[in-house]
Motif scaffolding. Structure first.
Motif, PDB file in Angstrom:
ATOM      1  N   CYS A 200       5.775 -93.194   4.426  1.00 15.36           N
ATOM      2  CA  CYS A 200       6.303 -94.385   3.930  1.00 15.36           C
ATOM      3  C   CYS A 200       5.917 -95.290   3.692  1.00 15.36           C
ATOM      4  N   ALA A 201       4.506 -95.750   3.755  1.00 13.91           N
ATOM      5  CA  ALA A 201       2.839 -96.954   4.436  1.00 13.91           C
ATOM      6  C   ALA A 201       2.839 -96.492   2.415  1.00 13.91           C
ATOM      7  N   ALA A 202       2.494 -94.861   2.413  1.00 16.54           N
ATOM      8  CA  ALA A 202       2.131 -94.931   0.785  1.00 16.54           C
ATOM      9  C   ALA A 202       2.801 -95.346  -0.259  1.00 16.54           C
ATOM     10  N   ILE A 203       4.164 -95.111  -0.470  1.00 16.46           N
ATOM     11  CA  ILE A 203       4.971 -95.668  -1.575  1.00 16.46           C
ATOM     12  C   ILE A 203       6.005 -96.754  -1.517  1.00 16.46           C
ATOM     13  N   PRO A 204       5.562 -97.370  -2.598  1.00 16.02           N
ATOM     14  CA  PRO A 204       6.134 -98.814  -2.857  1.00 16.02           C
ATOM     15  C   PRO A 204       7.157 -98.730  -2.224  1.00 16.02           C
ATOM     16  N   HIS A 205       7.354 -99.898  -1.836  1.00 13.96           N
ATOM     17  CA  HIS A 205       8.826 -99.977  -0.800  1.00 13.96           C
ATOM     18  C   HIS A 205      10.553 -99.791  -1.872  1.00 13.96           C
ATOM     19  N   ASP A 206      10.152 -99.943  -2.881  1.00 13.94           N
ATOM     20  CA  ASP A 206      11.056-100.028  -4.383  1.00 13.94           C
ATOM     21  C   ASP A 206      11.383 -99.235  -5.320  1.00 13.94           C
ATOM     22  N   LEU A 207      10.313 -98.069  -4.383  1.00 15.24           N
ATOM     23  CA  LEU A 207      10.330 -96.228  -4.774  1.00 15.24           C
ATOM     24  C   LEU A 207      10.941 -95.306  -3.777  1.00 15.24           C
ATOM     25  N   LEU A 208      10.801 -96.148  -2.566  1.00 17.94           N
ATOM     26  CA  LEU A 208      10.967 -95.258  -1.463  1.00 17.94           C
ATOM     27  C   LEU A 208      12.183 -94.845  -1.042  1.00 17.94           C
ATOM     28  N   GLU A 209      12.894 -95.542  -1.454  1.00 14.36           N
ATOM     29  CA  GLU A 209      14.710 -95.011  -1.250  1.00 14.36           C
ATOM     30  C   GLU A 209      15.501 -93.416  -2.478  1.00 14.36           C
ATOM     31  N   SER A 210      14.558 -94.212  -3.493  1.00 16.81           N
ATOM     32  CA  SER A 210      14.768 -92.511  -4.601  1.00 16.81           C
ATOM     33  C   SER A 210      13.840 -92.070  -4.127  1.00 16.81           C
ATOM     34  N   GLU A 211      12.656 -91.891  -3.932  1.00 15.95           N
ATOM     35  CA  GLU A 211      11.291 -90.803  -3.239  1.00 15.95           C
ATOM     36  C   GLU A 211      12.676 -90.102  -1.462  1.00 15.95           C
ATOM     37  N   LEU A 212      13.181 -91.177  -0.914  1.00 17.96           N
ATOM     38  CA  LEU A 212      13.959 -90.241  -0.372  1.00 17.96           C
ATOM     39  C   LEU A 212      15.254 -89.686  -0.448  1.00 17.96           C
ATOM     40  N   PHE A 213      16.167 -90.860  -0.884  1.00 17.07           N
ATOM     41  CA  PHE A 213      17.465 -89.806  -1.576  1.00 17.07           C
ATOM     42  C   PHE A 213      18.008 -89.463  -2.995  1.00 17.07           C
ATOM     43  N   GLY A 214      16.524 -89.634  -3.994  1.00 16.98           N
ATOM     44  CA  GLY A 214      16.868 -89.477  -4.876  1.00 16.98           C
ATOM     45  C   GLY A 214      18.091 -90.210  -6.171  1.00 16.98           C
ATOM     46  N   HIS A 215      18.106 -90.239  -7.138  1.00 14.44           N
ATOM     47  CA  HIS A 215      18.584 -90.976  -7.781  1.00 14.44           C
ATOM     48  C   HIS A 215      19.687 -90.820  -9.114  1.00 14.44           C
ATOM     49  N   VAL A 224      14.801 -91.378 -16.733  1.00 17.75           N
ATOM     50  CA  VAL A 224      15.766 -90.839 -17.187  1.00 17.75           C
ATOM     51  C   VAL A 224      16.159 -89.721 -17.118  1.00 17.75           C
ATOM     52  N   ARG A 225      16.212 -88.936 -15.380  1.00 15.26           N
ATOM     53  CA  ARG A 225      17.300 -87.634 -15.957  1.00 15.26           C
ATOM     54  C   ARG A 225      17.474 -87.575 -14.475  1.00 15.26           C
ATOM     55  N   ASP A 226      18.279 -87.197 -13.279  1.00 17.02           N
ATOM     56  CA  ASP A 226      18.723 -86.943 -12.269  1.00 17.02           C
ATOM     57  C   ASP A 226      17.972 -86.373 -11.467  1.00 17.02           C
ATOM     58  N   LYS A 227      17.478 -87.097 -10.282  1.00 18.82           N
ATOM     59  CA  LYS A 227      15.643 -86.429 -10.250  1.00 18.82           C
ATOM     60  C   LYS A 227      16.349 -85.997  -8.189  1.00 18.82           C
ATOM     61  N   MET A 228      15.805 -85.578  -7.432  1.00 15.43           N
ATOM     62  CA  MET A 228      16.419 -84.688  -6.096  1.00 15.43           C
ATOM     63  C   MET A 228      15.591 -85.093  -5.502  1.00 15.43           C
ATOM     64  N   GLY A 229      16.041 -86.093  -3.840  1.00 12.75           N
ATOM     65  CA  GLY A 229      15.492 -86.820  -3.819  1.00 12.75           C
ATOM     66  C   GLY A 229      14.295 -85.491  -2.055  1.00 12.75           C
ATOM     67  N   LYS A 230      13.704 -86.424  -0.813  1.00 13.12           N
ATOM     68  CA  LYS A 230      13.352 -85.362  -0.236  1.00 13.12           C
ATOM     69  C   LYS A 230      14.291 -84.785   1.714  1.00 13.12           C
ATOM     70  N   PHE A 231      15.448 -86.163   1.202  1.00 18.01           N
ATOM     71  CA  PHE A 231      16.371 -84.991   2.089  1.00 18.01           C
ATOM     72  C   PHE A 231      16.675 -84.414   1.288  1.00 18.01           C
ATOM     73  N   GLU A 232      17.097 -83.838   0.351  1.00 13.75           N
ATOM     74  CA  GLU A 232      17.846 -82.380  -0.637  1.00 13.75           C
ATOM     75  C   GLU A 232      16.714 -81.943  -0.396  1.00 13.75           C
ATOM     76  N   LEU A 233      15.664 -81.924  -0.871  1.00  9.57           N
ATOM     77  CA  LEU A 233      14.861 -80.664  -1.035  1.00  9.57           C
ATOM     78  C   LEU A 233      14.209 -80.627   0.098  1.00  9.57           C
ATOM     79  N   ALA A 234      14.239 -81.043   2.026  1.00  8.45           N
ATOM     80  CA  ALA A 234      14.125 -80.714   3.721  1.00  8.45           C
ATOM     81  C   ALA A 234      15.450 -79.822   3.613  1.00  8.45           C
ATOM     82  N   SER A 235      16.673 -79.844   2.893  1.00  4.60           N
ATOM     83  CA  SER A 235      17.753 -79.492   3.559  1.00  4.60           C
ATOM     84  C   SER A 235      17.450 -77.958   3.852  1.00  4.60           C
ATOM     85  N   GLY A 236      17.885 -77.238   5.042  1.00  2.85           N
ATOM     86  CA  GLY A 236      17.341 -76.516   5.845  1.00  2.85           C
ATOM     87  C   GLY A 236      15.946 -76.420   6.343  1.00  2.85           C
TER      88      GLY A 236
END
Length: 445
Positions: A200-215, A224-236
């Motif tokens: 969480c410290a290495a990712i700029p604050h304005d990008l962290l939400e997208s990194e975690l939850f996707g957009h 420019v395209r849908d992106k899966m966040g880390k929560f979805e990638l880690a599911s399971g």
């Protein structure tokens, strides 16, 4: 070495023909005329693959297949028969046959089936080896320590690894928080799924939400395209949130909802997605102090702090320093097999190690590289400890000197790996590169 194929068939002409095909293709053929002979060879020689006829006196191929699987289930078995009925094929596959061939067998069909089956067998063995390596690397015993403080850590790990409880790991930088997170994951029922790490410290604050939850596409400029966040990638599996204390307050509410509801919503999206994630968080900052400052949500802290694990600083467990040092020295020496004197270990135990286990690990690597023989003595250790002590920042240092020293310490503790050093400092990599240029910091020889 040629792969060994065990061929069992009571027809001598078939043994000769198929045996010749195997030898011509580069395999080592081992033949048996009876089920009993084939079983004895299987037990003593453990071939890479077995080919067995299904119709033989006294014991048929299905019975033999069952006995092979009881001895070594990793050896693939292919059934041969002139009676190619669907019922026989189904029964053979139920008992664990890798494949099924009907006589008369063409050379091309035989060799293609063998190649495919052996390839799959090799992949399975490699995957099993990888799983064993991961389990061995991240087993609790890989976290070294005999001190009472570490014994308490091991006890907690043993109790919570098999659960889905949220864990908060605290401790100074370099104490091994990420290693503990990996041990929790690889000793849990989720080990076959992904462990996803977010610093969480290495990712700029304005990008962290997208990194975690996707957009979703069009959520912001550049989306420019849908992106899966880390929560979805880690599911399971497991999501490791490192340096959680650096997360901006405005994002903490969304994280809290994800932990409570087990569902997330992508940035710019309207649809919620359920996620099955175990969360492990870590921080080297005092979250209660951040709560008092208004920089961390109290309700999120209690949600994360279900099972707290505090990793002691190395100066709090000096008795573990000789054990750790021997481990690191042996690892970096490789086949050289260096020895270390008791006085050298005592000298290391007297040092305070502000960078904790990570600093000790890097120090051991440096000592191994700089040694002149196969023995590491007190003089060599004291020489390099003096160099570490000489890097200490004086009390009257200017802000520039303090900042430069912090960058140098982070780089050294990270083995001059810029990405790791940036994460340690809690800044993006390009900021670290700017600081290195500003202070004229170059990698040490």
């Amino acid at each position: 070495m040629s792969e060994r194929i065990l061929l069992i068939d009571d027809d001598e002409s078939i043994r000769k023909v198929i045996g010749y095909m195997l030898e011509e293709a580069g395999y080592a053929a081992i033949t048996a005329a009876t089920a009993a002979e084939g079983l004895a060879i299987f037990q003593s020689q453990r071939p890479d693959l077995a080919l067995t006829d299904i119709k033989m006196p006294k014991k048929d191929g299905i019975e033999l297949l069952t006995e092979f699987k009881a001895i070594d289930p990793s050896v693939p078995v292919i059934i041969l028969t002139a009676f190619g009925t669907v019922e026989t094929a189904v029964e053979a596959m139920k008992r664990g046959a890798a494949d099924y061939l009907t006589k008369p067998i063409s050379r091309d069909e035989l060799l293609m089936t063998l190649a495919k089956t052996l390839r799959m067998s090799r992949l399975e063995r490699e995957n099993e080896t990888l799983r064993d390596t991961l389990n061995d690397r991240f087993r609790f015993a890989a976290i070294i320590g005999l001190s009472p403080a570490m014994s308490a850590v091991f006890e907690t790990l043993r109790k919570v690894a098999a659960t889905d409880a949220t864990v908060l790991i605290t401790g100074e930088s370099g104490t091994g928080k990420e290693l503990v997170a990996k041990a929790l994951h690889y000793n849990s029922p989720r080990r076959a799924q992904r462990l996803v790490t977010v610093n969480c410290a290495a990712i700029p604050h304005d990008l962290l939400e997208s990194e975690l939850f996707g957009h979703v596409r069009g959520a912001f400029t550049g989306a420019v395209r849908d992106k899966m966040g880390k929560f979805e990638l880690a599911s399971g599996g497991t999501l490791f949130l490192d340096e959680i204390g650096s997360m901006p307050v405005q994002l903490q509410a969304k994280l809290l909802r994800a932990l409570q509801e087990r569902e997330i919503e992508r940035v710019g999206g309207e649809r919620t997605t359920e996620v099955d994630v175990r969360v492990v968080a870590a921080t080297n900052r005092s979250l209660p102090a951040l709560i008092a400052e208004g920089a961390f949500r109290e309700d999120l802290y209690y949600r994360l702090n279900v099972v707290p694990i505090r990793l002691p600083a190395l100066r709090e467990r000096t008795g573990d320093i000789p054990i750790l040092a021997k481990h690191f020295l042996a690892r970096f020496a490789g086949d050289s097999r260096v020895t270390v004197t008791r006085a050298a270990l005592d000298a290391m135990a007297r040092y305070r190690w502000p960078g904790n286990v990570r600093e000790l690990e890097n120090f051991c690597e440096r000592v191994v590289l700089m040694r002149s023989g196969n023995s590491i003595d007190e003089a060599l250790v004291e020489q390099h400890l003096a160099a570490l002590a000489g890097d200490a920042v004086p009390a009257t240092a200017t802000l520039r000197e303090i900042e430069r020293a912090a960058v140098v310490e982070a780089l050294r503790s990270s083995g001059w790996n810029q990405s790791r050093a940036a994460r340690r400092l809690g800044v993006p990599r390009h900021i670290l590169l700017y600081r290195m240029k500003k202070f004229d910091i170059r990698p040490e020889p």
